[in-house]
Design a protein around this motif. Structure first.
Motif, PDB file in Angstrom:
ATOM      1  N   MET A   1       1.196 -12.154 -45.360  1.00  0.00           N
ATOM      2  CA  MET A   1       1.782 -11.545 -46.676  1.00  0.00           C
ATOM      3  C   MET A   1       1.969  -9.989 -46.505  1.00  0.00           C
ATOM      4  O   MET A   1       1.262  -9.214 -45.688  1.00  0.00           O
ATOM      5  CB  MET A   1       0.715 -11.749 -47.879  1.00  0.00           C
ATOM      6  N   GLU A   2       2.863  -9.698 -47.037  1.00  0.00           N
ATOM      7  CA  GLU A   2       3.355  -8.278 -47.074  1.00  0.00           C
ATOM      8  C   GLU A   2       2.839  -7.505 -48.364  1.00  0.00           C
ATOM      9  O   GLU A   2       2.674  -8.000 -49.433  1.00  0.00           O
ATOM     10  CB  GLU A   2       4.825  -8.013 -47.238  1.00  0.00           C
ATOM     11  N   TYR A   3       1.894  -6.529 -48.040  1.00  0.00           N
ATOM     12  CA  TYR A   3       1.311  -5.797 -49.123  1.00  0.00           C
ATOM     13  C   TYR A   3       1.850  -4.308 -49.475  1.00  0.00           C
ATOM     14  O   TYR A   3       2.649  -3.674 -48.573  1.00  0.00           O
ATOM     15  CB  TYR A   3      -0.168  -5.503 -48.914  1.00  0.00           C
ATOM     16  N   PHE A   4       1.547  -3.520 -50.634  1.00  0.00           N
ATOM     17  CA  PHE A   4       1.972  -2.559 -50.752  1.00  0.00           C
ATOM     18  C   PHE A   4       1.510  -1.519 -49.674  1.00  0.00           C
ATOM     19  O   PHE A   4       0.195  -1.858 -49.464  1.00  0.00           O
ATOM     20  CB  PHE A   4       1.545  -1.806 -52.243  1.00  0.00           C
ATOM     21  N   LEU A   5       2.029  -0.646 -49.172  1.00  0.00           N
ATOM     22  CA  LEU A   5       1.312   0.183 -48.464  1.00  0.00           C
ATOM     23  C   LEU A   5       0.240   1.047 -49.639  1.00  0.00           C
ATOM     24  O   LEU A   5       0.638   1.106 -50.351  1.00  0.00           O
ATOM     25  CB  LEU A   5       2.195   1.436 -47.860  1.00  0.00           C
ATOM     26  N   HIS A   6      -0.894   1.203 -48.878  1.00  0.00           N
ATOM     27  CA  HIS A   6      -1.918   1.997 -49.899  1.00  0.00           C
ATOM     28  C   HIS A   6      -1.694   3.201 -50.575  1.00  0.00           C
ATOM     29  O   HIS A   6      -1.877   3.063 -51.429  1.00  0.00           O
ATOM     30  CB  HIS A   6      -3.234   2.198 -48.774  1.00  0.00           C
ATOM     31  N   ALA A   7      -0.923   4.089 -49.682  1.00  0.00           N
ATOM     32  CA  ALA A   7      -0.419   5.288 -50.316  1.00  0.00           C
ATOM     33  C   ALA A   7       0.375   5.121 -51.550  1.00  0.00           C
ATOM     34  O   ALA A   7       0.447   5.760 -52.518  1.00  0.00           O
ATOM     35  CB  ALA A   7      -0.191   6.307 -49.195  1.00  0.00           C
ATOM     36  N   ASP A   8       1.473   4.185 -51.483  1.00  0.00           N
ATOM     37  CA  ASP A   8       2.329   3.737 -52.069  1.00  0.00           C
ATOM     38  C   ASP A   8       1.657   3.352 -53.675  1.00  0.00           C
ATOM     39  O   ASP A   8       2.495   3.457 -54.535  1.00  0.00           O
ATOM     40  CB  ASP A   8       3.339   2.705 -51.629  1.00  0.00           C
ATOM     41  N   GLN A  10      -1.147   4.116 -54.761  1.00  0.00           N
ATOM     42  CA  GLN A  10      -2.157   4.732 -55.631  1.00  0.00           C
ATOM     43  C   GLN A  10      -1.656   5.265 -56.979  1.00  0.00           C
ATOM     44  O   GLN A  10      -2.531   5.331 -58.031  1.00  0.00           O
ATOM     45  CB  GLN A  10      -2.101   6.220 -54.762  1.00  0.00           C
ATOM     46  N   GLY A  11      -0.365   5.399 -57.419  1.00  0.00           N
ATOM     47  CA  GLY A  11       0.016   5.624 -58.791  1.00  0.00           C
ATOM     48  C   GLY A  11      -0.190   4.464 -59.470  1.00  0.00           C
ATOM     49  O   GLY A  11      -0.836   4.783 -60.787  1.00  0.00           O
ATOM     50  N   GLU A  12       0.265   3.314 -58.960  1.00  0.00           N
ATOM     51  CA  GLU A  12      -0.155   2.179 -59.944  1.00  0.00           C
ATOM     52  C   GLU A  12      -1.834   1.862 -60.137  1.00  0.00           C
ATOM     53  O   GLU A  12      -2.190   1.564 -61.331  1.00  0.00           O
ATOM     54  CB  GLU A  12       0.408   0.873 -58.984  1.00  0.00           C
ATOM     55  N   ILE A  13      -2.685   2.254 -59.199  1.00  0.00           N
ATOM     56  CA  ILE A  13      -4.024   2.209 -59.423  1.00  0.00           C
ATOM     57  C   ILE A  13      -4.430   2.941 -60.405  1.00  0.00           C
ATOM     58  O   ILE A  13      -5.090   2.744 -61.302  1.00  0.00           O
ATOM     59  CB  ILE A  13      -4.850   2.380 -57.857  1.00  0.00           C
ATOM     60  N   GLU A  14      -4.019   4.292 -60.338  1.00  0.00           N
ATOM     61  CA  GLU A  14      -4.459   5.393 -61.220  1.00  0.00           C
ATOM     62  C   GLU A  14      -4.032   5.038 -62.672  1.00  0.00           C
ATOM     63  O   GLU A  14      -4.815   5.101 -63.599  1.00  0.00           O
ATOM     64  CB  GLU A  14      -4.158   6.783 -60.730  1.00  0.00           C
ATOM     65  N   LYS A  15      -2.723   4.608 -62.765  1.00  0.00           N
ATOM     66  CA  LYS A  15      -2.272   4.214 -64.205  1.00  0.00           C
ATOM     67  C   LYS A  15      -3.338   2.988 -64.551  1.00  0.00           C
ATOM     68  O   LYS A  15      -3.493   3.130 -65.872  1.00  0.00           O
ATOM     69  CB  LYS A  15      -1.033   3.619 -64.032  1.00  0.00           C
ATOM     70  N   ARG A  16      -3.417   2.267 -63.922  1.00  0.00           N
ATOM     71  CA  ARG A  16      -4.489   0.832 -64.417  1.00  0.00           C
ATOM     72  C   ARG A  16      -6.096   1.602 -64.666  1.00  0.00           C
ATOM     73  O   ARG A  16      -6.283   0.937 -65.616  1.00  0.00           O
ATOM     74  CB  ARG A  16      -4.317  -0.067 -63.450  1.00  0.00           C
ATOM     75  N   LYS A  17      -6.229   2.454 -63.951  1.00  0.00           N
ATOM     76  CA  LYS A  17      -7.626   3.038 -64.262  1.00  0.00           C
ATOM     77  C   LYS A  17      -7.415   3.498 -65.723  1.00  0.00           C
ATOM     78  O   LYS A  17      -8.507   3.447 -66.388  1.00  0.00           O
ATOM     79  CB  LYS A  17      -8.041   3.786 -63.347  1.00  0.00           C
ATOM     80  N   LYS A  18      -6.607   4.246 -65.958  1.00  0.00           N
ATOM     81  CA  LYS A  18      -6.355   5.020 -67.120  1.00  0.00           C
ATOM     82  C   LYS A  18      -6.273   4.026 -68.219  1.00  0.00           C
ATOM     83  O   LYS A  18      -6.978   3.936 -69.230  1.00  0.00           O
ATOM     84  CB  LYS A  18      -5.178   5.923 -67.214  1.00  0.00           C
TER      85      LYS A  18
END
Length: 140
Positions: A1-8, A10-18
């Motif tokens: 399975m191909e995943y997002f690169l962790h660094a790429d 980060q913006g999505e994670i931070e948006k969802r955390k907010k």
């Protein structure tokens, strides 16, 4: 399975955390009680999982959800039994996910910090359930 690169992702994670934070604390922590929606929270997770996020990022977001739930109960006091049961189940699911993806070394201390954060201040057996889940998956 191909995943997002962790660094790429980060913006999505931070948006969802907010978004998650806003569900529980719409006016900021310590302000009037929020009226969170489990449905909205689940959608935040399901949309993130559909993006084929890296397991490191999924585990991060899962732990954040439990952390924000614990902060919610510490801020507003005694919630109801279904609230605690739901978060205990989700913590167990999170710990199982972390173990299955060989991420325990990265998240062991953060998970223990969650357990410790509520251990002396929350009832309903909630801290014991969290500790049981923690011990079950860390000890394997």
């Amino acid at each position: 399975m191909e995943y997002f690169l962790h660094a790429d992702s980060q913006g999505e994670i931070e948006k969802r955390k907010k978004w998650l934070h806003k569900e529980f604390f719409p006016r900021g922590e310590g302000q009037m009680l929020g009226d969170y929606s489990v449905v909205k929270c689940k959608k935040i997770f399901s949309d993130f999982e559909k993006m084929k996020a890296d397991p490191v990022d999924v585990a991060d977001l899962m732990l954040f959800y439990v952390e924000i739930g614990c902060r919610f109960t510490l801020a507003y006091g005694d919630i109801d039994e279904p609230f605690y049961a739901s978060f205990a189940r989700y913590f167990d699911k999170t710990m199982k996910y972390i173990r299955a993806n060989n991420l325990m070394s990265a998240y062991r201390y953060r998970a223990k910090k969650i357990v410790d954060s509520v251990y002396d201040d929350v009832g309903w057996g909630f801290p014991d359930e969290l500790l049981d889940s923690y011990n079950k998956y860390v000890a394997k």
